[in-house]
Design a protein around this motif. Structure first.
Motif, mmCIF file in Angstrom:
data_model
loop_
_atom_site.group_PDB
_atom_site.id
_atom_site.type_symbol
_atom_site.label_atom_id
_atom_site.label_comp_id
_atom_site.label_asym_id
_atom_site.label_seq_id
_atom_site.Cartn_x
_atom_site.Cartn_y
_atom_site.Cartn_z
ATOM 1 N N ARG A 36 0.836 -1.202 0.000
ATOM 2 C CA ARG A 36 0.000 0.000 0.000
ATOM 3 C C ARG A 36 0.873 1.255 0.000
ATOM 4 N NH1 ARG A 36 -2.871 -0.951 4.274
ATOM 5 N NH2 ARG A 36 -1.558 0.225 5.683
ATOM 6 N N GLN A 72 1.042 4.115 -2.936
ATOM 7 C CA GLN A 72 0.838 5.537 -2.614
ATOM 8 C C GLN A 72 2.029 6.374 -3.082
ATOM 9 O OE1 GLN A 72 0.115 5.352 1.616
ATOM 10 N NE2 GLN A 72 -2.087 5.034 1.351
ATOM 11 N N LYS A 91 1.810 9.328 -5.798
ATOM 12 C CA LYS A 91 2.191 10.675 -5.378
ATOM 13 C C LYS A 91 3.285 11.245 -6.274
ATOM 14 C CE LYS A 91 3.881 13.278 -1.387
ATOM 15 N NZ LYS A 91 4.371 13.195 -0.011
#
Length: 179
Positions: free
Chosen positions: A111, A115, A119
């Motif tokens: 996860r 992310q 980003k």
């Protein structure tokens, strides 16, 4: 790593893992050719790794930044990549699975990587398989009972240790994927 790596013993403390593994392999097969590179992969050293010379890349890095850099670098070279996701604090060997990176469920490390990629708007160039555990972890921080007069409240946390049977299964699974 004495608790979880076959090559790690009291006699190898202070020795590079690569050299300890080379010596162990030589004990099993003295004719094996093992090349040791005592360098940590990260953004600053990635140019020293020519993955186009390899048939496969196995990622077993714990550091989020270095793991992300390795995944991006290996997939940009078009080499098949197999990646170990988080094994820390896992106990249940029956929860270990293999899935394509974007389909890994229940893994905080996967996860965090997804992310990070989103980003930074940088993504792996091709799909790759991951070994992970679906075992869900309890919240590790816990409040102590109400403090006594003069005591401060505190949160108790624990290290992110891993167990030998879990890391071994991850390693054997990664090896099996390559084979």
């Amino acid at each position: 790593n004495i608790n979880r790596q076959i090559i790690a013993t009291h006699s190898t403390v202070g020795q590079y893992k690569t050299e300890a593994m080379r010596d162990r392999i030589a004990e099993i097969n003295p004719e094996a050719k093992v090349y040791c590179y005592n360098i940590f992969f990260d953004e600053s050293t990635k140019a020293e790794f020519d993955f186009t010379k390899y048939s496969y890349v196995i990622d077993a890095i714990d550091s989020l930044a270095s793991k992300a850099a390795l995944i991006l670098h290996a997939t940009s070279c078009g080499i098949p990549l197999f990646s170990s996701m988080g094994a820390a604090l896992k106990f249940d060997p029956t929860a270990i699975r293999v899935a394509e990176f974007w389909n890994v469920k229940g893994c905080p490390l996967a996860r965090a990587l997804r992310q990070r990629f989103k980003k930074q708007h940088t993504f792996p160039r091709h799909k790759f398989q991951c070994v992970f555990s679906e075992e869900l972890l309890a919240n590790r921080g816990e409040e102590k009972p109400e403090p006594l007069a003069g005591e401060a409240s505190m949160v108790v946390t624990h290290g992110n240790g891993s167990l030998a049977h879990i890391t071994a299964i991850y390693g054997f699974t990664l090896s099996g994927l390559v084979l």
